[in-house]
Motif scaffolding. Structure first.
Motif, PDB file in Angstrom:
ATOM      1  N   ASP A 157       0.838  -1.203   0.000  1.00  0.00           N
ATOM      2  CA  ASP A 157       0.000   0.000   0.000  1.00  0.00           C
ATOM      3  C   ASP A 157       0.871   1.250   0.000  1.00  0.00           C
ATOM      4  OD1 ASP A 157      -2.381  -1.366  -0.109  1.00  0.00           O
ATOM      5  OD2 ASP A 157      -2.863  -1.127   2.013  1.00  0.00           O
ATOM      6  N   ALA A 158       1.990   1.212   0.727  1.00  0.00           N
ATOM      7  CA  ALA A 158       2.899   2.364   0.766  1.00  0.00           C
ATOM      8  C   ALA A 158       3.474   2.641  -0.621  1.00  0.00           C
ATOM      9  CB  ALA A 158       4.024   2.135   1.777  1.00  0.00           C
TER      10      ALA A 158
ATOM     11  N   ILE B 239      -5.329   0.171  -8.677  1.00  0.00           N
ATOM     12  CA  ILE B 239      -6.332   1.147  -8.222  1.00  0.00           C
ATOM     13  C   ILE B 239      -7.517   1.047  -9.180  1.00  0.00           C
ATOM     14  CG2 ILE B 239      -6.930   3.579  -7.935  1.00  0.00           C
ATOM     15  CD1 ILE B 239      -4.206   4.093  -6.817  1.00  0.00           C
ATOM     16  N   ALA B 240      -8.609   0.510  -8.646  1.00  0.00           N
ATOM     17  CA  ALA B 240      -9.804   0.309  -9.455  1.00  0.00           C
ATOM     18  C   ALA B 240     -10.755   1.492  -9.375  1.00  0.00           C
ATOM     19  CB  ALA B 240     -10.533  -0.962  -8.996  1.00  0.00           C
ATOM     20  N   GLU B 241     -10.589   2.304  -8.320  1.00  0.00           N
ATOM     21  CA  GLU B 241     -11.535   3.393  -8.113  1.00  0.00           C
ATOM     22  C   GLU B 241     -10.845   4.539  -7.387  1.00  0.00           C
ATOM     23  OE1 GLU B 241     -15.864   3.888  -5.886  1.00  0.00           O
ATOM     24  OE2 GLU B 241     -14.925   1.916  -5.999  1.00  0.00           O
ATOM     25  N   ALA B 242     -11.116   5.753  -7.838  1.00  0.00           N
ATOM     26  CA  ALA B 242     -10.599   6.955  -7.181  1.00  0.00           C
ATOM     27  C   ALA B 242     -11.783   7.841  -6.818  1.00  0.00           C
ATOM     28  CB  ALA B 242      -9.628   7.698  -8.086  1.00  0.00           C
ATOM     29  N   ASP B 243     -11.925   8.122  -5.544  1.00  0.00           N
ATOM     30  CA  ASP B 243     -12.995   8.972  -5.043  1.00  0.00           C
ATOM     31  C   ASP B 243     -12.375  10.320  -4.678  1.00  0.00           C
ATOM     32  OD1 ASP B 243     -15.266  10.063  -3.937  1.00  0.00           O
ATOM     33  OD2 ASP B 243     -15.348   8.700  -2.223  1.00  0.00           O
ATOM     34  N   ILE B 244     -12.677  11.345  -5.476  1.00  0.00           N
ATOM     35  CA  ILE B 244     -12.122  12.683  -5.262  1.00  0.00           C
ATOM     36  C   ILE B 244     -13.205  13.549  -4.642  1.00  0.00           C
ATOM     37  CG2 ILE B 244     -10.903  14.633  -6.300  1.00  0.00           C
ATOM     38  CD1 ILE B 244      -9.514  11.918  -6.800  1.00  0.00           C
ATOM     39  N   ASP B 245     -12.963  13.984  -3.421  1.00  0.00           N
ATOM     40  CA  ASP B 245     -13.913  14.834  -2.708  1.00  0.00           C
ATOM     41  C   ASP B 245     -13.427  16.277  -2.793  1.00  0.00           C
ATOM     42  OD1 ASP B 245     -16.032  15.599  -1.110  1.00  0.00           O
ATOM     43  OD2 ASP B 245     -15.133  14.870   0.758  1.00  0.00           O
TER      44      ASP B 245
ATOM     45  N   GLU C  28      -7.609   2.161   0.398  1.00  0.00           N
ATOM     46  CA  GLU C  28      -8.395   1.109   1.033  1.00  0.00           C
ATOM     47  C   GLU C  28      -8.307  -0.134   0.154  1.00  0.00           C
ATOM     48  OE1 GLU C  28     -13.063   0.554   0.815  1.00  0.00           O
ATOM     49  OE2 GLU C  28     -12.525   2.077   2.305  1.00  0.00           O
ATOM     50  N   GLN C  29      -8.087  -1.279   0.761  1.00  0.00           N
ATOM     51  CA  GLN C  29      -8.098  -2.549   0.025  1.00  0.00           C
ATOM     52  C   GLN C  29      -9.546  -2.975  -0.170  1.00  0.00           C
ATOM     53  OE1 GLN C  29      -5.925  -4.814  -1.273  1.00  0.00           O
ATOM     54  NE2 GLN C  29      -4.064  -3.686  -0.788  1.00  0.00           N
ATOM     55  N   ARG C  30      -9.876  -3.373  -1.388  1.00  0.00           N
ATOM     56  CA  ARG C  30     -11.211  -3.889  -1.663  1.00  0.00           C
ATOM     57  C   ARG C  30     -11.185  -5.407  -1.536  1.00  0.00           C
ATOM     58  NH1 ARG C  30     -13.580  -1.131  -7.016  1.00  0.00           N
ATOM     59  NH2 ARG C  30     -13.078  -3.223  -7.685  1.00  0.00           N
ATOM     60  N   GLU C  31     -12.351  -6.002  -1.447  1.00  0.00           N
ATOM     61  CA  GLU C  31     -12.444  -7.455  -1.308  1.00  0.00           C
ATOM     62  C   GLU C  31     -11.872  -8.191  -2.515  1.00  0.00           C
ATOM     63  OE1 GLU C  31     -16.293  -8.900  -0.164  1.00  0.00           O
ATOM     64  OE2 GLU C  31     -16.458  -7.440   1.463  1.00  0.00           O
ATOM     65  N   ASP C  32     -11.906  -7.557  -3.690  1.00  0.00           N
ATOM     66  CA  ASP C  32     -11.411  -8.204  -4.904  1.00  0.00           C
ATOM     67  C   ASP C  32      -9.896  -8.068  -5.075  1.00  0.00           C
ATOM     68  OD1 ASP C  32     -11.119  -5.556  -5.632  1.00  0.00           O
ATOM     69  OD2 ASP C  32     -12.471  -5.643  -7.354  1.00  0.00           O
ATOM     70  N   GLY C  33      -9.207  -7.517  -4.052  1.00  0.00           N
ATOM     71  CA  GLY C  33      -7.760  -7.370  -4.118  1.00  0.00           C
ATOM     72  C   GLY C  33      -7.308  -6.054  -4.743  1.00  0.00           C
ATOM     73  N   GLN C  34      -8.214  -5.342  -5.360  1.00  0.00           N
ATOM     74  CA  GLN C  34      -7.906  -4.036  -5.919  1.00  0.00           C
ATOM     75  C   GLN C  34      -7.925  -2.986  -4.803  1.00  0.00           C
ATOM     76  OE1 GLN C  34      -6.551  -4.207  -8.728  1.00  0.00           O
ATOM     77  NE2 GLN C  34      -8.022  -4.094 -10.388  1.00  0.00           N
ATOM     78  N   ARG C  35      -7.572  -1.779  -5.153  1.00  0.00           N
ATOM     79  CA  ARG C  35      -7.551  -0.696  -4.175  1.00  0.00           C
ATOM     80  C   ARG C  35      -8.503   0.427  -4.592  1.00  0.00           C
ATOM     81  NH1 ARG C  35      -2.057  -2.430  -4.580  1.00  0.00           N
ATOM     82  NH2 ARG C  35      -1.167  -2.927  -2.547  1.00  0.00           N
TER      83      ARG C  35
END
Length: 185
Positions: free
Chosen positions: A81-82, A156-162, A116-123
Motif C-alpha cells: 500500500d505504501a 487502483i480500481a476506483e478513485a474517489d475525489i472529494d 483502502e483494500q477492496r475485497e477483490d484485491g484491488q484498491r
C-alpha cells in the motif's frame, strides 16, 4: 490579450481529437487540420490555444499533436500500500491547472490521500482536493484529471475525489517551489 506567448509551440492536429474547453469544462471535438499553439505541456496533458480559446488535450491523445503519449504506469506484483500511495502522490503531481504551471500538490490543493483494500484485491483511493477559490471554474476539470490519473495506476480500481473548501485554501499552503514559480516568494 492572447492565450499564447513566444514560447508557445505551434501545431496542426493530425487527426480529430477530443478536447475539454477551459475553464467551461465542455468536451468538444477539434478537427484534423486545426492549427493552434501548445501553451502548456505538463503532467502528460496539453493546454492548447485555438481561435481565441484554451483547451485541454489528454496525454492519450498526444499523437494528434505529433507528440508521444506518456508511458504506462507499472506496479510490481508485490507492491505494498505504501508503494501504491507513493505512486498516487506522484500521479497527483502530474495534475496541473491548465492556466497555472504548478501541480496541485505543490499548490497545496491536496488535503488528504488514503488507500483502502477492496475485497477483490484491488484498491480504492480517497483524495480531498480543494481549489484556490471556491468559484474557480477549473474544479470539474481538476477533479476529473486527478481521478483519471489515479485510476491509471494498476491495482487502483476506483478513485474517489472529494472537492472540499474547509479549511479555505490560502497562499501559505503552497510549497516554496510553487511560490517561486508563481512569483509569490
Amino acid at each position: 490579450m492572447s492565450g499564447f506567448s513566444l514560447s508557445s509551440e505551434p501545431f496542426t492536429l493530425m487527426r480529430d481529437c477530443e478536447a475539454v474547453m477551459v475553464p467551461q469544462g465542455e468536451t468538444v471535438s477539434l478537427p484534423a487540420g486545426q492549427s493552434g499553439y501548445i501553451t502548456q505541456a505538463l503532467g502528460g496533458s496539453f493546454t492548447v490555444y485555438v481561435e481565441g480559446n484554451l483547451f485541454r488535450i489528454a496525454g492519450k491523445d498526444a499523437d494528434a499533436l505529433g507528440k508521444e503519449p506518456p508511458p504506462p504506469i507499472e506496479v510490481p506484483a508485490d507492491a505494498t500500500d505504501a508503494d501504491v500511495e507513493k505512486l498516487a502522490w506522484d500521479q497527483l503531481r502530474t495534475v496541473f491547472d491548465p492556466e497555472i504551471p504548478v501541480n496541485v500538490v505543490e499548490l497545496g490543493l491536496v488535503y488528504d490521500l488514503s488507500l483502502e483494500q477492496r475485497e477483490d484485491g484491488q484498491r480504492k483511493v480517497y483524495v480531498k482536493l480543494t481549489l484556490t477559490a471556491p468559484g474557480c471554474g477549473m474544479g470539474d476539470i481538476l477533479v476529473d484529471d486527478a481521478r483519471t490519473k489515479l485510476e491509471m495506476i494498476p491495482t487502483i480500481a476506483e478513485a474517489d475525489i472529494d472537492l472540499v473548501f474547509d479549511p479555505p485554501w490560502n497562499h501559505s499552503m503552497m510549497s516554496e517551489l510553487a511560490k517561486l514559480e508563481t512569483g509569490m516568494l
